[in-house]
Motif scaffolding. Structure first.
Motif, PDB file in Angstrom:
ATOM      1  N   ASP A 118       0.808  -1.211   0.000  1.00  0.00           N
ATOM      2  CA  ASP A 118       0.000   0.000   0.000  1.00  0.00           C
ATOM      3  C   ASP A 118       0.846   1.268   0.000  1.00  0.00           C
ATOM      4  N   LEU A 119       2.024   1.217   0.615  1.00  0.00           N
ATOM      5  CA  LEU A 119       2.812   2.449   0.723  1.00  0.00           C
ATOM      6  C   LEU A 119       3.301   2.956  -0.630  1.00  0.00           C
ATOM      7  N   ARG A 120       3.370   2.066  -1.644  1.00  0.00           N
ATOM      8  CA  ARG A 120       3.885   2.492  -2.941  1.00  0.00           C
ATOM      9  C   ARG A 120       3.003   3.548  -3.613  1.00  0.00           C
ATOM     10  N   LEU A 157      -1.658  14.251  11.790  1.00  0.00           N
ATOM     11  CA  LEU A 157      -1.067  13.304  12.720  1.00  0.00           C
ATOM     12  C   LEU A 157      -1.563  11.895  12.421  1.00  0.00           C
ATOM     13  N   ASP A 158      -2.832  11.761  12.072  1.00  0.00           N
ATOM     14  CA  ASP A 158      -3.352  10.458  11.669  1.00  0.00           C
ATOM     15  C   ASP A 158      -2.708   9.991  10.380  1.00  0.00           C
ATOM     16  N   ASP A 159      -2.408  10.910   9.465  1.00  0.00           N
ATOM     17  CA  ASP A 159      -1.712  10.530   8.234  1.00  0.00           C
ATOM     18  C   ASP A 159      -0.339   9.953   8.554  1.00  0.00           C
ATOM     19  N   ALA A 160       0.355  10.561   9.509  1.00  0.00           N
ATOM     20  CA  ALA A 160       1.666  10.041   9.899  1.00  0.00           C
ATOM     21  C   ALA A 160       1.532   8.668  10.542  1.00  0.00           C
ATOM     22  N   VAL A 161       0.516   8.486  11.374  1.00  0.00           N
ATOM     23  CA  VAL A 161       0.289   7.178  12.009  1.00  0.00           C
ATOM     24  C   VAL A 161      -0.012   6.133  10.945  1.00  0.00           C
ATOM     25  N   ARG A 162      -0.825   6.502   9.957  1.00  0.00           N
ATOM     26  CA  ARG A 162      -1.157   5.545   8.898  1.00  0.00           C
ATOM     27  C   ARG A 162       0.067   5.193   8.062  1.00  0.00           C
ATOM     28  N   GLU A 163       0.912   6.175   7.769  1.00  0.00           N
ATOM     29  CA  GLU A 163       2.125   5.882   7.005  1.00  0.00           C
ATOM     30  C   GLU A 163       3.046   4.965   7.796  1.00  0.00           C
ATOM     31  N   PHE A 164       3.149   5.201   9.081  1.00  0.00           N
ATOM     32  CA  PHE A 164       3.967   4.328   9.919  1.00  0.00           C
ATOM     33  C   PHE A 164       3.420   2.902   9.886  1.00  0.00           C
ATOM     34  N   ALA A 165       2.105   2.758   9.947  1.00  0.00           N
ATOM     35  CA  ALA A 165       1.501   1.430   9.865  1.00  0.00           C
ATOM     36  C   ALA A 165       1.749   0.791   8.504  1.00  0.00           C
ATOM     37  N   ARG A 166       1.668   1.600   7.429  1.00  0.00           N
ATOM     38  CA  ARG A 166       1.934   1.055   6.090  1.00  0.00           C
ATOM     39  C   ARG A 166       3.368   0.536   5.991  1.00  0.00           C
ATOM     40  N   THR A 169       3.690  -2.712   7.924  1.00  0.00           N
ATOM     41  CA  THR A 169       3.024  -3.780   7.180  1.00  0.00           C
ATOM     42  C   THR A 169       3.872  -4.221   5.993  1.00  0.00           C
ATOM     43  N   ALA A 170       4.470  -3.260   5.299  1.00  0.00           N
ATOM     44  CA  ALA A 170       5.328  -3.589   4.156  1.00  0.00           C
ATOM     45  C   ALA A 170       6.517  -4.432   4.595  1.00  0.00           C
ATOM     46  N   ILE A 171       7.109  -4.089   5.717  1.00  0.00           N
ATOM     47  CA  ILE A 171       8.248  -4.864   6.220  1.00  0.00           C
ATOM     48  C   ILE A 171       7.808  -6.259   6.631  1.00  0.00           C
ATOM     49  N   ASP A 172       6.714  -6.343   7.386  1.00  0.00           N
ATOM     50  CA  ASP A 172       6.241  -7.652   7.856  1.00  0.00           C
ATOM     51  C   ASP A 172       5.877  -8.575   6.705  1.00  0.00           C
ATOM     52  N   GLY A 173       5.369  -8.010   5.603  1.00  0.00           N
ATOM     53  CA  GLY A 173       4.964  -8.823   4.464  1.00  0.00           C
ATOM     54  C   GLY A 173       6.042  -9.016   3.422  1.00  0.00           C
ATOM     55  N   SER A 174       7.246  -8.543   3.694  1.00  0.00           N
ATOM     56  CA  SER A 174       8.330  -8.649   2.721  1.00  0.00           C
ATOM     57  C   SER A 174       8.926 -10.045   2.731  1.00  0.00           C
ATOM     58  N   THR A 175       9.816 -10.294   1.791  1.00  0.00           N
ATOM     59  CA  THR A 175      10.457 -11.604   1.712  1.00  0.00           C
ATOM     60  C   THR A 175      11.555 -11.773   2.749  1.00  0.00           C
ATOM     61  N   ASP A 176      11.991 -10.686   3.369  1.00  0.00           N
ATOM     62  CA  ASP A 176      13.016 -10.796   4.421  1.00  0.00           C
ATOM     63  C   ASP A 176      12.825  -9.655   5.417  1.00  0.00           C
ATOM     64  N   PRO A 177      11.837  -9.774   6.320  1.00  0.00           N
ATOM     65  CA  PRO A 177      11.554  -8.687   7.262  1.00  0.00           C
ATOM     66  C   PRO A 177      12.746  -8.319   8.136  1.00  0.00           C
ATOM     67  N   GLY A 178      13.529  -9.315   8.546  1.00  0.00           N
ATOM     68  CA  GLY A 178      14.646  -9.027   9.435  1.00  0.00           C
ATOM     69  C   GLY A 178      15.638  -8.065   8.828  1.00  0.00           C
ATOM     70  N   ARG A 179      15.967  -8.280   7.555  1.00  0.00           N
ATOM     71  CA  ARG A 179      16.922  -7.389   6.901  1.00  0.00           C
ATOM     72  C   ARG A 179      16.364  -5.974   6.763  1.00  0.00           C
ATOM     73  N   LEU A 180      15.100  -5.854   6.389  1.00  0.00           N
ATOM     74  CA  LEU A 180      14.538  -4.518   6.218  1.00  0.00           C
ATOM     75  C   LEU A 180      14.366  -3.807   7.556  1.00  0.00           C
ATOM     76  N   ARG A 181      14.058  -4.534   8.607  1.00  0.00           N
ATOM     77  CA  ARG A 181      13.988  -3.886   9.923  1.00  0.00           C
ATOM     78  C   ARG A 181      15.358  -3.322  10.301  1.00  0.00           C
ATOM     79  N   LEU A 182      16.385  -4.102  10.060  1.00  0.00           N
ATOM     80  CA  LEU A 182      17.728  -3.634  10.374  1.00  0.00           C
ATOM     81  C   LEU A 182      18.108  -2.442   9.515  1.00  0.00           C
ATOM     82  N   LEU A 183      17.763  -2.480   8.234  1.00  0.00           N
ATOM     83  CA  LEU A 183      18.116  -1.386   7.333  1.00  0.00           C
ATOM     84  C   LEU A 183      17.399  -0.091   7.722  1.00  0.00           C
ATOM     85  N   THR A 184      16.100  -0.166   7.990  1.00  0.00           N
ATOM     86  CA  THR A 184      15.375   1.058   8.348  1.00  0.00           C
ATOM     87  C   THR A 184      15.828   1.598   9.701  1.00  0.00           C
ATOM     88  N   ALA A 185      16.174   0.702  10.624  1.00  0.00           N
ATOM     89  CA  ALA A 185      16.697   1.176  11.910  1.00  0.00           C
ATOM     90  C   ALA A 185      18.047   1.851  11.726  1.00  0.00           C
TER      91      ALA A 185
END
Length: 596
Positions: A118-120, A157-166, A169-185
């Motif tokens: 959805d974030l795309r 503020l709700d738009d920011a909350v929704r983007e954060f949720a998007r 969700t994109a990370i959790d549904g990716s093919t390698d969530p662990g790598r993307l969590r590390l990269l975004t952090a």
């Protein structure tokens, strides 16, 4: 005193709470502007809202410091420079954040994220960074949206909350969530570091800078004048050209003058000029060097960028497509080595200067799992290790071959030597060769943690299609092949350079935390020009791709140096686990950054 829980933080929201599901996990604090005040939403680790409130502009920094001192939190905002700079100026340091703008760019383009994420489609988050927060125009979600009828807080503020949720969700549904969590952090941590580097500044001695300029260029000329030694080099160039009126600062006009003198170069680059033997070459190279110093880091630069003993450049994390940093002010990433003598610690303080030896080849060994290359690198100069394998005869050949392999050089010495590396280090060479092949075929490649390169342009695809058509001309085919090779060279290097940038982010993020944990020194030993947060403790002062400079009180210098080394080892483990690759540092403690 026990650490406060998420419920304690929710009580600070003053607008009510929801059921707290996992109070032992990080609390996310989403921020936005409400006029001059700050609007806040609290979320628990599972995105359950804990409460909302506004914080007055006059108490914002104090309130943030109180929250930061309590439970582990991560601040969520749209643009780190706009939020964090004012907190640092007020003496408040934050440990962690999530930069929605930077992370949106990563996830939008990552091949690891589902195509239908959805974030795309939310292109309103494709915002550019802001170099100077106080002077910047209003940015995303700061344009005075109307308040929500139920909460009284701005709708953005709700738009920011929704983007954060998007994004989550994109990370959790990716093919390698662990790598993307590390990269975004890591990317978000880098954003904090960039603001801190500017706030603390790099200790700079303007008198030493002036002495260097005078030694190289001659006395400082009057406004609009030309330094003596630059003027002399120009006279010698014009004499060698036989053209007293030659314009040396216009490349087209200089090329015409060179051609008339029989120097048939296609550009005025140093490497091309050096291939010719002509009396004009030596003074022209000198002129170009002096002219570059004057224009990029001369007296005008000194007057603009060095104040109160500090150089405060503007860093742009993720400013290069590979994830490398860029600079939008001050040219921090292009400082000439001859000016390093102007980088000088404050009285009673030292500089801890560390750079990684052969960062990109070591990253290539780890990414590819090539143990032969890792063995060649272990505990020694990697290029000397390659010589020891018998692949090439000299260190110079090893460097040429390795750079050729990573950057796609196919002619000259590189073209002759790279095949030897393929035989000795097949896994490493296969990784970059495969990346090049993918690029030439119009594909997309990704770094170790999941940053992906841009897809080819529509024009690129059109050129490839035209070349395969029946009516294609020889020129069409040549252009398509050239563009394909160019893209292959780009993707070949993208995976290595981008992963090296990720390692550097992990290094700095870990080092930042280790330095913050070191004991402060008494105020009597402080360096007040480094600002309220950094005046009494070691801190990062400079970063350049594979090099850091830490400014530390003399009695904390050894501890800071140990932190630099331990952070490098930690970054290697974080990215590559137990793969046997090391990242040795050339590290020294000195009062000046002047090369030995």
């Amino acid at each position: 005193m026990p650490r406060p829980t998420s419920r304690w933080i929710a009580e600070r929201a003053s607008v009510g709470t929801s059921t707290v599901r996992r109070p032992d996990r990080t609390t996310w604090i989403v921020l936005g502007r409400a006029g001059a005040d700050v609007a806040v939403v609290f979320l628990d680790a599972e995105d359950v809202e804990l409460g909302r409130r506004t914080v007055g502009a006059d108490s914002w920094a104090t309130w943030a410091a109180e929250i930061e001192a309590g439970e582990a939190v991560r601040w969520v905002w749209n643009d780190t420079p706009r939020w964090y700079a004012e907190l640092l100026a007020a003496g408040t340091r934050l440990a962690r954040c999530h930069d929605l703008r930077l992370c949106h760019a990563i996830l939008r383009d990552s091949a690891l994220v589902r195509a239908d994420a959805d974030l795309r489609v939310h292109t309103d988050w494709d915002a550019t960074p802001h170099a100077d927060p106080p002077a910047a125009a209003p940015t995303l979600f700061e344009l005075g949206a109307a308040p929500d009828a139920a909460t009284g807080l701005p709708e953005f503020l709700d738009d920011a909350v929704r983007e954060f949720a998007r994004q989550r969700t994109a990370i959790d549904g990716s093919t390698d969530p662990g790598r993307l969590r590390l990269l975004t952090a890591a990317e978000s941590a880098g954003a904090l570091v960039a603001v801190e580097l500017r706030a603390a500044g790099l200790p700079w001695d303007p008198q030493a800078h002036d002495r260097i300029l005078r030694g190289v260029l001659g006395p400082r000329p009057a406004a609009g004048g030309t330094p003596m030694k630059l003027e002399d080099a120009g006279r010698r160039v014009r004499a060698a050209l036989g053209d007293p009126s030659a314009n040396l600062d216009s490349q087209p006009k200089l090329l015409r003058s060179l051609h008339r003198a029989g120097v048939l170069v296609e550009s005025t680059s140093r490497w091309e000029l050096a291939q010719y033997r002509h009396p004009v070459i030596e003074p022209l190279l000198e002129y170009k060097k002096l002219s570059r110093l004057l224009s990029a880091n001369g007296w005008a630069w000194l007057d603009e960028w060095v104040h109160d003993g500090r150089f405060r450049p503007v860093y742009v994390p993720g400013g290069v497509v590979t994830g490398r940093w860029a600079s939008s002010g001050g040219g921090a990433l292009q400082l000439p080595r001859q000016l390093r003598g102007a980088v000088h610690a404050d009285p009673g303080w030292c500089l801890v200067i560390a750079d990684v030896a052969q960062l990109e080849p070591r990253v290539l060994a780890a990414m590819s799992g090539d143990r032969a290359l890792a063995d060649a690198a272990r505990g020694k100069d990697l290029y000397a290790g390659i010589v020891d394998t018998g692949a090439v005869a000299t260190r110079a050949e090893a460097k040429i071959a390795m750079l050729g392999a990573m950057y796609g050089a196919t002619t000259g010495d590189s073209g002759r030597l790279v095949p030897r590396l393929r035989r000795t280090f097949p896994r490493a060479m296969a990784l970059v060769d495969d990346a090049a092949r993918e690029g030439e075929n119009g594909g997309v490649v990704s770094t170790w943690l999941g940053r992906s390169c841009p897809a080819p342009s529509a024009g690129w695809h059109a050129a490839q299609s035209l070349a395969s058509a029946v009516e294609a001309s020889g020129g069409d085919e040549t252009r398509a092949r050239r563009w394909a090779r160019d893209r292959g060279r780009f993707t070949r290097n993208f995976v290595v350079q981008g992963t090296a940038a990720e390692w550097a982010l992990a290094w700095m993020a870990d080092l930042r935390g280790r330095l913050a944990a070191l004991d402060a020194v008494p105020d009597s030993d402080a360096a007040p020009r480094s600002g309220a947060v950094f005046s009494t403790r070691p801190h990062l002062a400079f970063f350049l791709h594979d090099e850091v400079v830490v400014h530390a009180p003399r009695e904390r210098a050894e501890a800071a140096a140990l932190a630099v080394r331990e952070a490098a080892a930690s970054a290697a483990r974080l990215l590559f686990g137990d793969f046997p690759i090391d990242f040795p540092l050339d590290l020294r403690i000195a009062e000046s950054a002047q090369d030995d």
